[in-house]
Design a protein around this motif. Sequence first.
Motif, PDB file in Angstrom:
ATOM      1  N   ARG A  34      -3.060  -4.717  -6.447  1.00 27.27           N
ATOM      2  CA  ARG A  34      -3.217  -4.348  -5.070  1.00 27.27           C
ATOM      3  C   ARG A  34      -3.866  -2.942  -4.712  1.00 27.27           C
ATOM      4  NH1 ARG A  34       0.828  -7.647  -0.677  1.00 27.27           N
ATOM      5  NH2 ARG A  34       0.200  -9.688  -1.549  1.00 27.27           N
ATOM      6  N   ALA A  41     -13.304   7.422  -8.247  1.00 28.31           N
ATOM      7  CA  ALA A  41     -12.618   8.194  -7.100  1.00 28.31           C
ATOM      8  C   ALA A  41     -12.266   9.335  -7.680  1.00 28.31           C
ATOM      9  CB  ALA A  41     -11.264   7.393  -7.083  1.00 28.31           C
ATOM     10  N   ALA A  49      -7.004  -2.895 -13.904  1.00 28.22           N
ATOM     11  CA  ALA A  49      -6.871  -4.002 -13.330  1.00 28.22           C
ATOM     12  C   ALA A  49      -6.953  -4.980 -14.402  1.00 28.22           C
ATOM     13  CB  ALA A  49      -7.849  -4.246 -12.266  1.00 28.22           C
ATOM     14  N   GLU A  61      -6.297   2.232  -8.643  1.00 28.65           N
ATOM     15  CA  GLU A  61      -7.433   3.229  -8.198  1.00 28.65           C
ATOM     16  C   GLU A  61      -8.539   2.915  -8.329  1.00 28.65           C
ATOM     17  OE1 GLU A  61      -8.892   5.202  -6.013  1.00 28.65           O
ATOM     18  OE2 GLU A  61      -7.180   6.827  -6.256  1.00 28.65           O
ATOM     19  N   LYS A  62      -9.875   3.486  -7.625  1.00 28.20           N
ATOM     20  CA  LYS A  62     -10.914   2.679  -7.900  1.00 28.20           C
ATOM     21  C   LYS A  62     -12.018   3.803  -8.887  1.00 28.20           C
ATOM     22  CE  LYS A  62     -11.688   0.460  -3.728  1.00 28.20           C
ATOM     23  NZ  LYS A  62     -10.119   0.378  -3.526  1.00 28.20           N
ATOM     24  N   PRO A  63     -12.666   2.996  -9.618  1.00 25.89           N
ATOM     25  CA  PRO A  63     -13.798   3.748 -10.520  1.00 25.89           C
ATOM     26  C   PRO A  63     -14.419   4.950  -9.839  1.00 25.89           C
ATOM     27  CG  PRO A  63     -14.398   1.555 -10.217  1.00 25.89           C
ATOM     28  CD  PRO A  63     -13.270   1.335  -9.627  1.00 25.89           C
ATOM     29  N   THR A  80      -9.187  11.806  -6.786  1.00 27.38           N
ATOM     30  CA  THR A  80      -7.956  11.617  -6.245  1.00 27.38           C
ATOM     31  C   THR A  80      -7.423  12.837  -5.296  1.00 27.38           C
ATOM     32  OG1 THR A  80      -6.663  12.953  -8.158  1.00 27.38           O
ATOM     33  CG2 THR A  80      -7.304  10.635  -8.644  1.00 27.38           C
ATOM     34  N   TYR A 123      -2.799   4.557  -9.303  1.00 31.46           N
ATOM     35  CA  TYR A 123      -2.543   3.615  -7.996  1.00 31.46           C
ATOM     36  C   TYR A 123      -3.283   4.947  -6.897  1.00 31.46           C
ATOM     37  CZ  TYR A 123       0.581   1.539 -11.349  1.00 31.46           C
ATOM     38  OH  TYR A 123       1.030   1.070 -12.264  1.00 31.46           O
ATOM     39  N   HIS A 124      -3.745   4.347  -5.956  1.00 29.81           N
ATOM     40  CA  HIS A 124      -4.237   5.169  -4.850  1.00 29.81           C
ATOM     41  C   HIS A 124      -3.142   5.684  -4.182  1.00 29.81           C
ATOM     42  CE1 HIS A 124      -7.045   6.961  -2.289  1.00 29.81           C
ATOM     43  NE2 HIS A 124      -6.497   6.425  -0.976  1.00 29.81           N
ATOM     44  N   THR A 182     -14.357   5.735 -15.687  1.00 30.76           N
ATOM     45  CA  THR A 182     -14.128   4.241 -15.624  1.00 30.76           C
ATOM     46  C   THR A 182     -13.026   4.045 -15.638  1.00 30.76           C
ATOM     47  OG1 THR A 182     -14.205   4.291 -17.952  1.00 30.76           O
ATOM     48  CG2 THR A 182     -16.330   3.498 -17.087  1.00 30.76           C
ATOM     49  N   THR A 228       0.794  -1.232  -0.061  1.00 28.15           N
ATOM     50  CA  THR A 228       0.037  -0.036   0.032  1.00 28.15           C
ATOM     51  C   THR A 228       0.940   1.233  -0.073  1.00 28.15           C
ATOM     52  OG1 THR A 228      -1.595  -1.252   1.469  1.00 28.15           O
ATOM     53  CG2 THR A 228      -1.757   0.983   1.298  1.00 28.15           C
TER      54      THR A 228
END
Lengths: 159, 817
Positions: B388, B395, B409, B391-393, B397, B333-334, B405, B299
């Motif tokens: 791992r 989001a 992944a 980033e999420k759809p 940032t 990536y988050h 979208t 992470t």
Amino acid sequence: MKQPISLIVNGERHDTLCTPNLTLLEVLRENLQLTGTKHGCELGECGACAVLLGEEPVLSCLVLAMECDGLPITTVEGMKRGAELHPLQAAFADHGAAQCGYCTPGILVTAKALLDRNPSPTRTEVREALSGNLCRCTGYLQIFEAVEAAAGILREEKQ
Amino acid sequence: MSQRPLHIIGKARRRVDGRAKVSGETRFADDLILPRMLFCRLLRSPLPHARIVSIDVSRAQALPGVHLVLTGADLPTTFGILPVSQDEHALCLDKVRFVGDPVAAVIAQTELLAEEALALINVKYEPLTTIASPEEALAQSEPRIHDYGDSGNIHKSVAMSFGSVEQGFAEADHIFDDTFSYAGNTHLPLETHAAVAALDPDGKLTIWSSTQTPHYVHRSIAKVLALPPSRVRVIATPQGGGFGGKTDPFNHEIVICKAALVTGRPVKICLSREEVFYCHRGRHPVLMRLRCGVKQDGTLTALHLQTLLDGGAYGSYGVASTFYTGALQTVTYHLPSYRFEGCRVFTNKPPCGPKRGHGTVQPRFGQEVQLDKIAVALGLDPAELRLRIVEKPGALTANFLKIRTIGLAECIRSVVRRSGWADKHRKLPYGRGVGIACSSYLSGAGMPIYYNDMAHSGVQLKLDRSGLVTAFCGAAEVGQGSDDVLCASVAEVLGVEIADVKVVTGDTDLSPVDLGSYSSRVTLMMGNAAIQAAERARELVAGPVAAKLGVPVEQLVFSHGRVFPAAAPETGMSFREAVIIAEAVHGTLGTTGSYKPPKPAALFKGGGVGPSPTYSYTAAVIEVEVDPDTGWLHIEKIWIAHDIGRALNPTLTRGQVEGSVYMGLGEALMEEQAFRRLPPKLSGALVHRTPSILEYKSLTSLEMPDIDTELIEDPDPSGPFGGKEVGQGPLLPIMPALANAIFDAVGVRIDEVPITPEKILKGLANLQAGKPARVGPKGFPTVPYPEPLQVPTPWQGGDGRAVNDAVRSKDKRAKNV
């Protein structure tokens, strides 16, 4: 001093005057207004100006026009069959082999010379034949595929 | 209107301009020949930095056949692409800033004569100290290359902090600190820049130019020549490649417009290949430092990125390029906290600007190689590590970029599966290896280049009784296929064939404004505008037809060149008959459509760079063989997956992916804009090492490896028919994937681009000598970055504003009043 020369371009005789320093590229584009042939460097580095002198591809920026007096020359304008595209041209259009289209005339005549002498080239032979023609858009792969597809059509035509 | 499956969009098809391109009939700018045309050549500076003491043009002017000689005094108004960097003169006024800077122009009856006359111009220079590198620019504030900018030879220095990286680093189990460098390289379009300017019979000025941005050229010409824009017409000819190199307004365009106005005759210029290297505007050389905080499970907790850009001699897009080096680290990536500091300096070299991937390519290289190092240190598979932290759809940032979208992944899984990653990574014999990297890119810049509230793209449609639909749009066809997207989008909505739609594009007199072919914006913005215009046209036609047929409008279907009720297709009519009915009711038929991106969530200063309606995503795996004796690299194969949303024409989409891979691989292996100093007895000037195609190496058909491409299609609601960008994003993962593959093959880290055999041998020698097996920059210089703007992240309750920006806070208060 300008001198008269005759070029047999795409089966047609063109009489024109030119100074000894003019390249075939300049005479084709400027005297005969056959602008289908392109230029990218005028130093023989990029292949954009390729035309066929007889059956051989040459870089028209490195050939003096006077050396071509009386010789047969094929440019991209001479590839079409009447209003129909040559199978190579059709395959290039269909397979995404022409993006900006600037290298395309030079690659088309070079590929034509290859298929005229070798109707079933391998991928390696296609790569080698086109290795003097730069393309900045496609990454070449769709060009290879188009040449191979056209080769298949031309072989069928012959049968 | 009744819904139906797509007929044209999504199908592999010959592009609408394909026939012209293969028959040699596409008319590029240098193919234009006008009666009484004159020719222009430019005299360029032989010195990298000098004051112009005097210019004597009398001998050139006296040469028979020379019609006009222009110098800087004839065109004193400055211009430039960005409102904040109006720092160029069409011809240098008092100073030259790089070898190749134009100082005079000759307009003559022939090109040869113009060239001959250049030699008769006598320019006296007083040489100034050359600033050759970013290090020199930072160390020497005098002489200043420009009298504007942040200070000395620093053009722009920025800093912004999102959340607390200090806290992020405190929470991290490991902190990785790496420096990388990325060499400058150039676009090398096969068509050299060319343009023709002429006066219309009515006295208005027209210029045909190989430009990606006719709208910005229009503005610059009107500004420098002090003409109302309504009396200037810019026509973007189809281009023989651009890649960002033709997105600035150029000095030669302005010079020939002036010459046409003065002589009253058409004037053409076509740059030589050498001159194209001087125009440049290519990839900035960037030195970067990345400090990344990571937890044991991979992470990310914090990223601190510092960049130093070698801008060359002018502003160009440089301020935007600087922000772009720090804009897109957060969208793949988050990242819970992020700090970015960037600095662009002026040097006496051709100006850098936007090249495919604009400003985001260099830090992406650093970020993706660093992730590989992190994976090794944590004992994680680099593909698994990325999966791992994706980033999420939807989001928002840390730096307030809105993700829509995200198919990253799926892209990673696709390349892992197809490349046989699990059986290869760390398992291939010595000398062979695989590497993975990912990327993301804008589907169009969210903000215009000059601030305004108007649409970014407009499309106008004309329909008439012939059944032909004509679509007008200012978009410039640079080879990417924008004419095809326009044609297909309109044909799809109206249910007609491609052949029944004609497009008129890139003409500022005829077509509504589109901002240009840059930032991967055209498909999304023009496509959405085209859909809106076509839907309005469909409504216009449907009303009278429904009334005539006595059915509700909602039941009509437009498909296969016909208009009919869904329930009774046989009672319908041809599209042409439908248009005739509508024309009888409404009179002349026409519609418009326009597109403007959503307002960015980022409200801090600099937040205008980075927002986009949506982002594309890419992952790539490269398999490489390294010869440890020679350092020679053989690329076995490249697997790539691109999240395109929807491929509007898969043939063209694949071409954009493969073309990007090709260009990225060229940068990774060999392309480099290199300079050298002449010896003192030859003036000591800094000159281009390679202003020719022979010396500037690029991949030929022999070196191009096989590419296995998969398009990941999950339609994005922001894009036309769900489509996202493809022209730039797939370039970005190539350089880091190659560097990572080389590490897998021989255990050497090359933290520099290009990756040459010499560097690999050096790395192997280091390894043998027991030194760190790394080749890359030794450190990062001290750069006077400003105090960072502090922007609380969305998860800290931030509203997109900086809490310490006194100027913006004052503006806000003023606005509230």
